[in-house]
Design a protein around this motif. Sequence first.
Motif, PDB file in Angstrom:
ATOM      1  N   ALA A   1     -13.873 -22.762  35.728  1.00  0.00           N
ATOM      2  CA  ALA A   1     -13.427 -22.317  34.410  1.00  0.00           C
ATOM      3  C   ALA A   1     -12.339 -21.261  34.542  1.00  0.00           C
ATOM      4  CB  ALA A   1     -14.601 -21.758  33.611  1.00  0.00           C
ATOM      5  N   CYS A   2     -11.501 -21.183  33.522  1.00  0.00           N
ATOM      6  CA  CYS A   2     -10.469 -20.152  33.480  1.00  0.00           C
ATOM      7  C   CYS A   2     -11.102 -18.780  33.265  1.00  0.00           C
ATOM      8  CB  CYS A   2      -9.468 -20.463  32.363  1.00  0.00           C
ATOM      9  SG  CYS A   2      -8.318 -19.127  31.974  1.00  0.00           S
ATOM     10  N   GLY A   3     -12.042 -18.695  32.340  1.00  0.00           N
ATOM     11  CA  GLY A   3     -12.742 -17.447  32.089  1.00  0.00           C
ATOM     12  C   GLY A   3     -12.104 -16.586  31.013  1.00  0.00           C
ATOM     13  N   ASP A   4     -10.807 -16.749  30.808  1.00  0.00           N
ATOM     14  CA  ASP A   4     -10.107 -16.019  29.742  1.00  0.00           C
ATOM     15  C   ASP A   4      -9.140 -16.992  29.078  1.00  0.00           C
ATOM     16  OD1 ASP A   4      -9.240 -14.054  28.050  1.00  0.00           O
ATOM     17  OD2 ASP A   4      -7.996 -13.018  29.522  1.00  0.00           O
ATOM     18  N   CYS A   5      -9.700 -18.060  28.543  1.00  0.00           N
ATOM     19  CA  CYS A   5      -8.898 -19.198  28.098  1.00  0.00           C
ATOM     20  C   CYS A   5      -8.472 -19.040  26.645  1.00  0.00           C
ATOM     21  CB  CYS A   5      -9.712 -20.480  28.287  1.00  0.00           C
ATOM     22  SG  CYS A   5      -8.754 -21.981  28.077  1.00  0.00           S
TER      23      CYS A   5
ATOM     24  N   THR B   1     -11.227 -16.494  36.585  1.00  0.00           N
ATOM     25  CA  THR B   1     -11.687 -17.830  36.937  1.00  0.00           C
ATOM     26  C   THR B   1     -12.980 -17.795  37.752  1.00  0.00           C
ATOM     27  OG1 THR B   1     -11.026 -19.950  37.915  1.00  0.00           O
ATOM     28  CG2 THR B   1     -10.258 -17.960  39.029  1.00  0.00           C
ATOM     29  N   HIS B   2     -13.870 -18.744  37.440  1.00  0.00           N
ATOM     30  CA  HIS B   2     -15.194 -18.757  38.076  1.00  0.00           C
ATOM     31  C   HIS B   2     -15.888 -20.051  37.646  1.00  0.00           C
ATOM     32  CE1 HIS B   2     -18.600 -16.735  40.025  1.00  0.00           C
ATOM     33  NE2 HIS B   2     -19.364 -17.139  39.030  1.00  0.00           N
TER      34      HIS B   2
ATOM     35  N   ALA C   1      -8.096  -7.397  41.866  1.00  0.00           N
ATOM     36  CA  ALA C   1      -9.049  -8.397  41.380  1.00  0.00           C
ATOM     37  C   ALA C   1     -10.461  -7.837  41.511  1.00  0.00           C
ATOM     38  CB  ALA C   1      -8.922  -9.695  42.172  1.00  0.00           C
ATOM     39  N   GLY C   2     -11.175  -7.818  40.389  1.00  0.00           N
ATOM     40  CA  GLY C   2     -12.587  -7.452  40.398  1.00  0.00           C
ATOM     41  C   GLY C   2     -13.425  -8.678  40.119  1.00  0.00           C
ATOM     42  N   PRO C   3     -14.728  -8.530  40.010  1.00  0.00           N
ATOM     43  CA  PRO C   3     -15.577  -9.678  39.694  1.00  0.00           C
ATOM     44  C   PRO C   3     -15.198 -10.292  38.352  1.00  0.00           C
ATOM     45  CG  PRO C   3     -16.897  -7.847  40.489  1.00  0.00           C
ATOM     46  CD  PRO C   3     -15.511  -7.309  40.270  1.00  0.00           C
ATOM     47  N   SER C   4     -15.321 -11.601  38.235  1.00  0.00           N
ATOM     48  CA  SER C   4     -15.037 -12.296  36.983  1.00  0.00           C
ATOM     49  C   SER C   4     -15.997 -11.825  35.888  1.00  0.00           C
ATOM     50  CB  SER C   4     -15.184 -13.806  37.173  1.00  0.00           C
ATOM     51  OG  SER C   4     -15.231 -14.482  35.939  1.00  0.00           O
ATOM     52  N   VAL C   5     -15.514 -11.815  34.643  1.00  0.00           N
ATOM     53  CA  VAL C   5     -16.389 -11.465  33.518  1.00  0.00           C
ATOM     54  C   VAL C   5     -17.498 -12.500  33.346  1.00  0.00           C
ATOM     55  CG1 VAL C   5     -14.579 -10.207  32.292  1.00  0.00           C
ATOM     56  CG2 VAL C   5     -14.910 -12.643  31.831  1.00  0.00           C
ATOM     57  N   LEU C   6     -17.331 -13.678  33.949  1.00  0.00           N
ATOM     58  CA  LEU C   6     -18.342 -14.733  33.842  1.00  0.00           C
ATOM     59  C   LEU C   6     -19.460 -14.578  34.865  1.00  0.00           C
ATOM     60  CD1 LEU C   6     -16.079 -17.908  33.379  1.00  0.00           C
ATOM     61  CD2 LEU C   6     -16.979 -16.358  31.626  1.00  0.00           C
TER      62      LEU C   6
END
Length: 464
Positions: free
Chosen positions: A103-107, A132-133, A324-329
């Motif tokens: 997934a994009c995660g911030d689509c 992305t995640h 880059a930090g951990p994905s919000v997902l």
Amino acid sequence: MAVAKKQAAQEKQTMTTREDFYAAGKALRAKTPRKSHAAFNRPAGRFDPVRLLVASSKGRLAQLIPIRYGRMLPSPFTFYRGAADIMAADLVHTPDNGIVVQACGDCHLMNFGGFATPERRVIFDINDFDETHPAPWEWDVKRLAASFVIAGRNNNLKAVDCREAAAAAVRSYREHMAEISEMHVLEAWYSYIDLKALIETTKDPELLKTRRKRMKKLMSKNSPALDFSKLVEQRNGRPTIRENPPLIYHIDERKDPGFSRRVVNALNRYRDSLPHERRVLFDRYSLADIAIKVVGVGSVGTLCFAALFLSGVGDPLFLQIKEAGPSVLEPYTAKSLYKNQGQRVVVGQRIMQAASDIFLGWAQGDNARQFYFRQLRDAKVSALVETFEAQHLAEYGVACGWALARAHSRSGSAARLAGYMGKSDVFDEAIADFAVAYADQNERDYALFKRAVRSGKIEAQLGR
């Protein structure tokens, strides 16, 4: 992608034809009816969105956080662009049918655009992958659809037109996923959206004329040499990135001893992440200057650098080095497979995009911060969404839905997704209803955010 890998292994054991995959997707409607996606029901005891937003600023550069909030403050639309954390926390409470994709995660609709491939084609695709995640495919579709309603409201469009733009994006996603499901695997992987051809599809003669002019300008004027003249000045006899504090500024070595050494070490690690043939190319350049550069909305406050490199004969290369930090997902799915979050971004981008920057890579700094690298600019063009009328927004929805379908198909089963969504507009209408409901929620969260700024709980710096 451990979940997706397990999912693929199970599919191989039970399904051998496209019809099998399509039927399996259709069967998922019993578990998760398509109409179940229509509602957004606020979970009991829903989190405080302002508190979650403040928590997401932890670890960012303190002096830049007010700029982040200032860029979110003008409207519900700008707030939405910076609030991926908030929506991720809501999406986990919405229905999903169990299919996981990259997934994009911030689509949202501002994270799509045109750019040049290594072969110098100009294509239209997703262009932001910080979050992305692997995650449920519906999450990207819902965030994209909601962004069209919110953008339409920002343009003072009628409610029916805002909803139709969201429905157009989802309809395009569904129809193009069905088309992709009929392609051979490699044919689907190689597919891309040609921006020149896409431009010609508009039914508005004036818009067509404007887009042709922008494309012509893009192809004739976008080059590292022109960026050099805009971004660089001569200082003490050497090329230096032009400052514009607090948005572009240099690190003072006297205040941060060892900065130059850390940069060199990080660049060496970045070089190791490149394929061997790209190292040969990168080695033709040497670092000339580096400065902090504030970018985006949600990213403001994370470390981001613009780096100028020069070849032996003075040819410029600009790289963006972004923390880059951990994905919000990640808190709502599975832990990332990658120790370096920059590698997570790079791998996700390479999976989802039709073509990616040749200088994509990652590294970890001496201070344990993690980064990904890409060219700062490479024949990029973005839609002027703020100027769109109803017809233009719906047409843009078609393009974004198509691009997202192509991106998701590269990691998930297009036939299963096509089977689940089907040939009718049931899924489209359900997501359009969700988009309207979530746009309402976004406005409520935005009101709380504004109240926090007015009360002094949050400091926001406007105009930056």
